[in-house]
Scaffold this motif. Structure first.
Motif, PDB file in Angstrom:
ATOM      1  N   PRO A 697       0.823  -1.220   0.000  1.00 47.24           N
ATOM      2  CA  PRO A 697       0.000   0.000   0.000  1.00 47.24           C
ATOM      3  C   PRO A 697       0.856   1.269   0.000  1.00 47.24           C
ATOM      4  CG  PRO A 697       0.028  -0.960   2.194  1.00 47.24           C
ATOM      5  CD  PRO A 697       0.771  -1.924   1.299  1.00 47.24           C
ATOM      6  N   THR A 698       1.521   1.522  -1.112  1.00 44.04           N
ATOM      7  CA  THR A 698       2.394   2.684  -1.244  1.00 44.04           C
ATOM      8  C   THR A 698       1.625   3.877  -1.804  1.00 44.04           C
ATOM      9  OG1 THR A 698       2.984   2.055  -3.492  1.00 44.04           O
ATOM     10  CG2 THR A 698       4.367   1.180  -1.696  1.00 44.04           C
ATOM     11  N   GLU A 699       2.250   5.054  -1.760  1.00 43.22           N
ATOM     12  CA  GLU A 699       1.637   6.243  -2.341  1.00 43.22           C
ATOM     13  C   GLU A 699       1.435   6.057  -3.847  1.00 43.22           C
ATOM     14  OE1 GLU A 699       2.413  11.072  -2.778  1.00 43.22           O
ATOM     15  OE2 GLU A 699       3.898   9.786  -1.781  1.00 43.22           O
ATOM     16  N   GLU A 700       2.410   5.438  -4.495  1.00 43.58           N
ATOM     17  CA  GLU A 700       2.318   5.251  -5.936  1.00 43.58           C
ATOM     18  C   GLU A 700       1.136   4.365  -6.315  1.00 43.58           C
ATOM     19  OE1 GLU A 700       5.339   4.111  -9.626  1.00 43.58           O
ATOM     20  OE2 GLU A 700       5.715   3.326  -7.603  1.00 43.58           O
ATOM     21  N   PHE A 701       0.970   3.244  -5.577  1.00 46.10           N
ATOM     22  CA  PHE A 701      -0.154   2.353  -5.883  1.00 46.10           C
ATOM     23  C   PHE A 701      -1.475   3.022  -5.528  1.00 46.10           C
ATOM     24  CE2 PHE A 701      -2.951  -1.333  -4.799  1.00 46.10           C
ATOM     25  CZ  PHE A 701      -3.101  -1.796  -6.101  1.00 46.10           C
ATOM     26  N   ALA A 702      -1.514   3.764  -4.425  1.00 44.23           N
ATOM     27  CA  ALA A 702      -2.735   4.463  -4.032  1.00 44.23           C
ATOM     28  C   ALA A 702      -3.138   5.481  -5.094  1.00 44.23           C
ATOM     29  CB  ALA A 702      -2.540   5.146  -2.683  1.00 44.23           C
ATOM     30  N   THR A 703      -2.168   6.206  -5.633  1.00 42.26           N
ATOM     31  CA  THR A 703      -2.450   7.199  -6.666  1.00 42.26           C
ATOM     32  C   THR A 703      -3.085   6.537  -7.886  1.00 42.26           C
ATOM     33  OG1 THR A 703      -0.565   8.531  -5.934  1.00 42.26           O
ATOM     34  CG2 THR A 703      -1.432   8.975  -8.140  1.00 42.26           C
ATOM     35  N   TYR A 704      -2.479   5.453  -8.316  1.00 36.73           N
ATOM     36  CA  TYR A 704      -3.007   4.702  -9.461  1.00 36.73           C
ATOM     37  C   TYR A 704      -4.408   4.163  -9.180  1.00 36.73           C
ATOM     38  CZ  TYR A 704      -3.812   0.235 -11.869  1.00 36.73           C
ATOM     39  OH  TYR A 704      -4.376  -0.820 -12.537  1.00 36.73           O
ATOM     40  N   PHE A 705      -4.598   3.551  -8.018  1.00 39.05           N
ATOM     41  CA  PHE A 705      -5.844   2.853  -7.733  1.00 39.05           C
ATOM     42  C   PHE A 705      -7.001   3.844  -7.584  1.00 39.05           C
ATOM     43  CE2 PHE A 705      -8.700  -0.133  -5.633  1.00 39.05           C
ATOM     44  CZ  PHE A 705      -8.389  -1.310  -6.286  1.00 39.05           C
ATOM     45  N   LEU A 706      -6.776   4.986  -6.930  1.00 36.28           N
ATOM     46  CA  LEU A 706      -7.833   5.978  -6.778  1.00 36.28           C
ATOM     47  C   LEU A 706      -8.229   6.588  -8.119  1.00 36.28           C
ATOM     48  CD1 LEU A 706      -7.166   5.712  -3.714  1.00 36.28           C
ATOM     49  CD2 LEU A 706      -7.596   8.175  -3.555  1.00 36.28           C
ATOM     50  N   GLU A 707      -7.250   6.808  -8.955  1.00 38.17           N
ATOM     51  CA  GLU A 707      -7.537   7.355 -10.283  1.00 38.17           C
ATOM     52  C   GLU A 707      -8.454   6.409 -11.057  1.00 38.17           C
ATOM     53  OE1 GLU A 707      -5.034   7.797 -14.386  1.00 38.17           O
ATOM     54  OE2 GLU A 707      -4.066   8.563 -12.560  1.00 38.17           O
ATOM     55  N   LYS A 708      -8.183   5.116 -10.976  1.00 40.32           N
ATOM     56  CA  LYS A 708      -8.997   4.143 -11.701  1.00 40.32           C
ATOM     57  C   LYS A 708     -10.389   4.000 -11.064  1.00 40.32           C
ATOM     58  CE  LYS A 708      -5.683   3.752 -14.422  1.00 40.32           C
ATOM     59  NZ  LYS A 708      -5.752   4.655 -15.601  1.00 40.32           N
ATOM     60  N   ALA A 709     -10.466   4.120  -9.746  1.00 36.69           N
ATOM     61  CA  ALA A 709     -11.772   4.049  -9.084  1.00 36.69           C
ATOM     62  C   ALA A 709     -12.647   5.224  -9.492  1.00 36.69           C
ATOM     63  CB  ALA A 709     -11.585   4.023  -7.574  1.00 36.69           C
ATOM     64  N   ASP A 710     -12.041   6.403  -9.576  1.00 40.81           N
ATOM     65  CA  ASP A 710     -12.764   7.603 -10.024  1.00 40.81           C
ATOM     66  C   ASP A 710     -13.246   7.407 -11.465  1.00 40.81           C
ATOM     67  OD1 ASP A 710     -13.785  10.126 -10.277  1.00 40.81           O
ATOM     68  OD2 ASP A 710     -11.984  11.163  -9.583  1.00 40.81           O
ATOM     69  N   GLN A 711     -12.371   6.885 -12.298  1.00 37.48           N
ATOM     70  CA  GLN A 711     -12.718   6.622 -13.693  1.00 37.48           C
ATOM     71  C   GLN A 711     -13.855   5.601 -13.786  1.00 37.48           C
ATOM     72  OE1 GLN A 711      -9.278   5.547 -16.059  1.00 37.48           O
ATOM     73  NE2 GLN A 711     -10.541   4.577 -17.648  1.00 37.48           N
ATOM     74  N   PHE A 712     -13.810   4.586 -12.912  1.00 36.87           N
ATOM     75  CA  PHE A 712     -14.837   3.546 -12.931  1.00 36.87           C
ATOM     76  C   PHE A 712     -16.191   4.101 -12.508  1.00 36.87           C
ATOM     77  CE2 PHE A 712     -17.237   0.229 -10.677  1.00 36.87           C
ATOM     78  CZ  PHE A 712     -17.457  -0.650 -11.735  1.00 36.87           C
ATOM     79  N   LEU A 713     -16.219   4.954 -11.485  1.00 37.26           N
ATOM     80  CA  LEU A 713     -17.487   5.501 -11.029  1.00 37.26           C
ATOM     81  C   LEU A 713     -18.124   6.370 -12.119  1.00 37.26           C
ATOM     82  CD1 LEU A 713     -19.388   5.457  -8.620  1.00 37.26           C
ATOM     83  CD2 LEU A 713     -18.248   7.493  -7.740  1.00 37.26           C
ATOM     84  N   ASN A 714     -17.312   7.100 -12.850  1.00 36.61           N
ATOM     85  CA  ASN A 714     -17.843   7.858 -13.982  1.00 36.61           C
ATOM     86  C   ASN A 714     -18.420   6.923 -15.041  1.00 36.61           C
ATOM     87  OD1 ASN A 714     -17.303  10.484 -13.074  1.00 36.61           O
ATOM     88  ND2 ASN A 714     -15.159  10.346 -13.723  1.00 36.61           N
ATOM     89  N   PHE A 715     -17.749   5.800 -15.247  1.00 37.93           N
ATOM     90  CA  PHE A 715     -18.271   4.793 -16.177  1.00 37.93           C
ATOM     91  C   PHE A 715     -19.632   4.276 -15.711  1.00 37.93           C
ATOM     92  CE2 PHE A 715     -18.774   0.201 -16.750  1.00 37.93           C
ATOM     93  CZ  PHE A 715     -18.873   0.117 -18.140  1.00 37.93           C
ATOM     94  N   VAL A 716     -19.761   4.021 -14.401  1.00 38.74           N
ATOM     95  CA  VAL A 716     -21.030   3.533 -13.857  1.00 38.74           C
ATOM     96  C   VAL A 716     -22.136   4.558 -14.096  1.00 38.74           C
ATOM     97  CG1 VAL A 716     -22.243   2.929 -11.730  1.00 38.74           C
ATOM     98  CG2 VAL A 716     -19.944   2.039 -12.141  1.00 38.74           C
TER      99      VAL A 716
END
Length: 741
Positions: A697-716
């Motif tokens: 759970p690094t800053e780099e992985f968190a940055t990537y994962f949150l960006e994709k979650a935001d993108q996914f919610l917009n898709f929903v």
């Protein structure tokens, strides 16, 4: 309540929770929030519907039952202001207030938070109150004080993203010694303190770890995950276990959604393999437990320096000199309700409280007694009583006199005569028959016919109003739960009799056997028969459970069968205890066990709320929590879209797979090389979701994962909008729920 008043002493997190509850109540009252969604929300804030319409039970979460005198007074004042002036202690070391108006619950919570008391996650699909031995810290048999570990578990998981939306509730208990006074064997996670040796050959604190215990209609004894786990590894283990439970646990069939069923399906070895897979992603690989929990240990060690012990003869002589006329009752109290702590010369005083109920006036008077004679550390006990700590030997007489005036000096604490019970049909939706009435009747039988039972600590009696086990009837030597029997066209209240549960003579915890069902008005006769048989036929020194196992279940079935004979029914058998009318079953929808229906629009709103929490934790640098909140965005959004196709999936893994089958070809994104999974066959959504436990759970992985979650919610949102384009009214109604405010 429109004029909500929250003091400056309330933490920002609690303040937001209280304001959020108030807003959600207003939205519910105005029809903006569906009832099912609102119910799910309020339960995790300790607001629970009662049997009586229009009022709530408020469950106050007291980790390991600890409260100060001032906090006890605040709870009493709150009960007077918003409830009935009664404080009900529970088997989970909580205190409950009943008959509270929904609109009053935010201010009630704010008043309690001002005194450092929370309602957060007291109900709902969360980690419930973390219980512990009420004698922790003073137990002569304990290898060390488990209070710091228990408190750390509470604070670590409070508002933790892992346990905000689980398939079912999760219960943790910590016992101070191998006597297992916290009943670790019936919990999702049970911990029993012991000393061990680490890899360096040093003696260290640790715990025997049990998992997968539970009561209810299908009770399970917990299985041993570790004979010894070092203290610093306990919280990381629980976190990893919770991640497995959250991801793989049942969510549709609520009666199969507890940890015990998942363990049964996976097997212990399979479960532990899954737990090991989660260790990469947990927030802390080790978690050291602070010793100086409340910043008072040094002062405590000085204040409570060893003192001369006092003898029973000295205390009895002191009692006679100070005007206690009934020395026989005082002696019984001294022998059954007090003990010398592990701190030499200091004594614990235990309060036996009938039905767990205490009036607010009594509670305030008790607080005054604590301030004068005891440490400011009261513990609610798992048998619905209270324990006062660090009382001087010379103060045992004056504290008895004051407790006696309040009706709190009844001898026989935690004895056979001290029955544990839930409220039953007095307030609970699920209850089938009265618990309070039969409890009073059984205690009268023992007081009048078996008075020696105040000295018996072997036989525990517990009663629940239904099979769900809030009174922990499965874990008692003699247990009863409310039921009913049909006789022709009429129905009569009944008691299911369970025997052989609780602890054997060698300290092993067992689940009781269902032996026979008897009319509830014959409960006293059943107890009388069991006791008389045990007294007549048990070997010298034979514990009750040993006697039960020797005689077998069928022996007791035949013994009690005449009491269950319906050909000899009288008119009174058709009436429950404390009731004059004829009995009829009126079972409501139990809120801890009911099915919660999430509508698509409110599900998308939940996804946005979880994304906001993910971003907040990211800003605070709490990468692991940010990642897990973002993972929940994926699950929630996927569930919302699956609902539009009537796909009802029972686990998070099922949600991920079903989403991939129904929508997976439509959701695309770019994955940096360092976060690609080794399995190249994984499809995009599955790859993203399953990466949750593959990377640190690094800053780099968190940055990537949150960006994709935001993108996914917009898709929903976009996908749902496209589905509804033929109905503009529904488009506006639903999409307005999902927008950022």
């Amino acid at each position: 309540m429109s004029n909500l008043i929250i003091s400056e002493k309330v933490s920002s997190a609690a303040k937001r929770d209280i304001i959020d509850l108030n807003a959600k109540i207003n939205a519910f009252n105005s029809g903006e929030t569906p009832e099912e969604s609102f119910r799910k929300f309020r339960l995790t804030r300790g607001v629970y519907g009662q049997r009586q319409p229009g009022v709530q039970m408020i469950r106050i979460k007291l980790p390991y039952g600890r409260i100060t005198a001032d906090q006890l007074v605040r709870i009493a004042d709150t009960s007077d202001k918003f409830a009935t002036g009664n404080l009900h202690a529970t088997t989970r070391q909580d205190i409950q207030l009943h008959f509270v108006k929904l609109s009053d619950s935010p201010q009630l919570w704010a008043d309690l938070e001002d005194a450092g008391i929370t309602l957060k996650e007291a109900c709902g699909n969360t980690i419930r109150n973390v219980t512990a031995s009420s004698v922790a810290g003073i137990d002569p048999d304990e290898p060390f004080d488990v209070t710091p570990l228990t408190h750390s578990i509470f604070t670590y998981f409070l508002r933790n993203p892992i346990n905000q939306d689980m398939g079912r509730k999760f219960k943790i208990a910590v016992s101070s010694s191998e006597k297992d006074s916290a009943l670790a064997f019936i919990h999702d996670v049970g911990l029993i303190a012991k000393l061990g040796v680490n890899a360096k050959g040093e003696t260290v604190k640790g715990f025997k770890v049990l998992i997968g215990g539970g009561l209810g209609a299908q009770p399970f004894s917990a299985q041993t995950a570790f004979e010894f786990l070092e203290e610093q590894d306990v919280i990381p283990f629980i976190e990893a276990l919770l991640r497995v439970f959250d991801r793989h646990g049942e969510r549709t069939r609520r009666h199969k959604a507890r940890m015990k069923f998942l363990l049964n399906d996976m097997g212990l070895e399979g479960m532990m393999e899954k737990v090991a897979e989660e260790r990469t992603a947990v927030k802390n690989k080790v978690f050291a437990i602070p010793e100086d929990l409340f910043g008072t240990n040094e002062a405590e060690s000085i204040t409570h320096a060893a003192r001369p012990s006092v003898s029973e003869a000295y205390v009895l002589e002191n009692a006679a000199q100070n005007g206690i006329a009934d020395l026989d009752t005082f002696k019984k109290w001294l022998q059954t309700n007090t003990f010398e702590q592990k701190q030499k010369g200091w004594y614990a005083v235990q309060l036996r409280v009938l039905l767990g109920d205490m009036s607010s006036d009594t509670a305030r008077s008790l607080a005054d007694i604590v301030r004068q004679y005891a440490a400011d550390d009261i513990r609610v006990t798992v048998n619905q009583g209270y324990i006062l700590r660090f009382v001087k030997g010379e103060d045992l007489v004056p504290i008895y006199k004051e407790l006696n005036q309040l009706g709190l000096a009844n001898p026989g604490f935690d004895s056979t005569m001290d029955i544990t019970t839930c409220p039953g049909t007095d307030t609970c939706n699920l209850a089938i028959s009265s618990s309070y009435g039969i409890t009073r009747a059984l205690e009268d039988v023992m007081k009048d016919e078996f008075p020696e039972m105040i000295y018996n600590e072997d036989i525990k009696i517990k009663i629940s109003g239904c099979m769900n086990g809030c009174g922990q009837h499965n874990a008692s030597n003699i247990g009863f739960h409310g039921s009913s029997i049909k006789n022709g066209k009429l129905v009569l209240p009944a008691l299911q009799v369970l025997l052989g549960g609780g602890f054997t003579g060698d300290g092993i915890g067992l689940i009781g056997d269902k032996v026979i069902k008897v009319p509830t008005k014959r409960g006293p006769e059943a107890l009388r028969t069991i006791f008389s048989d045990y007294e007549a036929n048990a070997f010298d020194g034979e514990y009750f459970n040993q006697y039960y196992q020797r005689q077998t279940k069928n022996y007791f079935f035949q013994l009690l069968k005449p009491i269950a004979d319906l050909t000899t029914l009288q008119d009174d058998d058709y009436r429950d205890w404390d009731h004059d009318e004829l009995f009829k079953t009126e079972i409501g929808v139990g809120e801890c066990a009911s099915v919660m229906v999430d509508l698509v629009a409110t599900t998308i709103t939940e996804g946005q709320e979880k994304l906001s929490l993910a971003k907040e934790n990211y800003e605070l640098g709490i990468w692991a929590d940010a990642i897990y909140h973002a993972y929940n965005v994926l699950i929630t959004g996927a569930k919302g879209l699956l609902m539009t196709k009537d796909v009802n999936t029972n686990t998070q893994y099922g949600i991920i797979n079903d989403f991939e089958a129904n929508f997976g070809q439509e959701f695309k994104y770019e994955t940096p090389a360092q976060f690609e999974l080794a399995d190249k066959a994984e499809t995009p959504f599955r790859s993203l979701a399953f990466s949750i436990n593959k990377f640190e759970p690094t800053e780099e992985f968190a940055t990537y994962f949150l960006e994709k979650a935001d993108q996914f919610l917009n898709f929903v949102r976009d996908t749902r909008g496209a589905q509804l384009m033929d109905n503009s009214e529904l488009v506006l109604q639903e999409l307005s729920f999902g927008k950022d405010s």
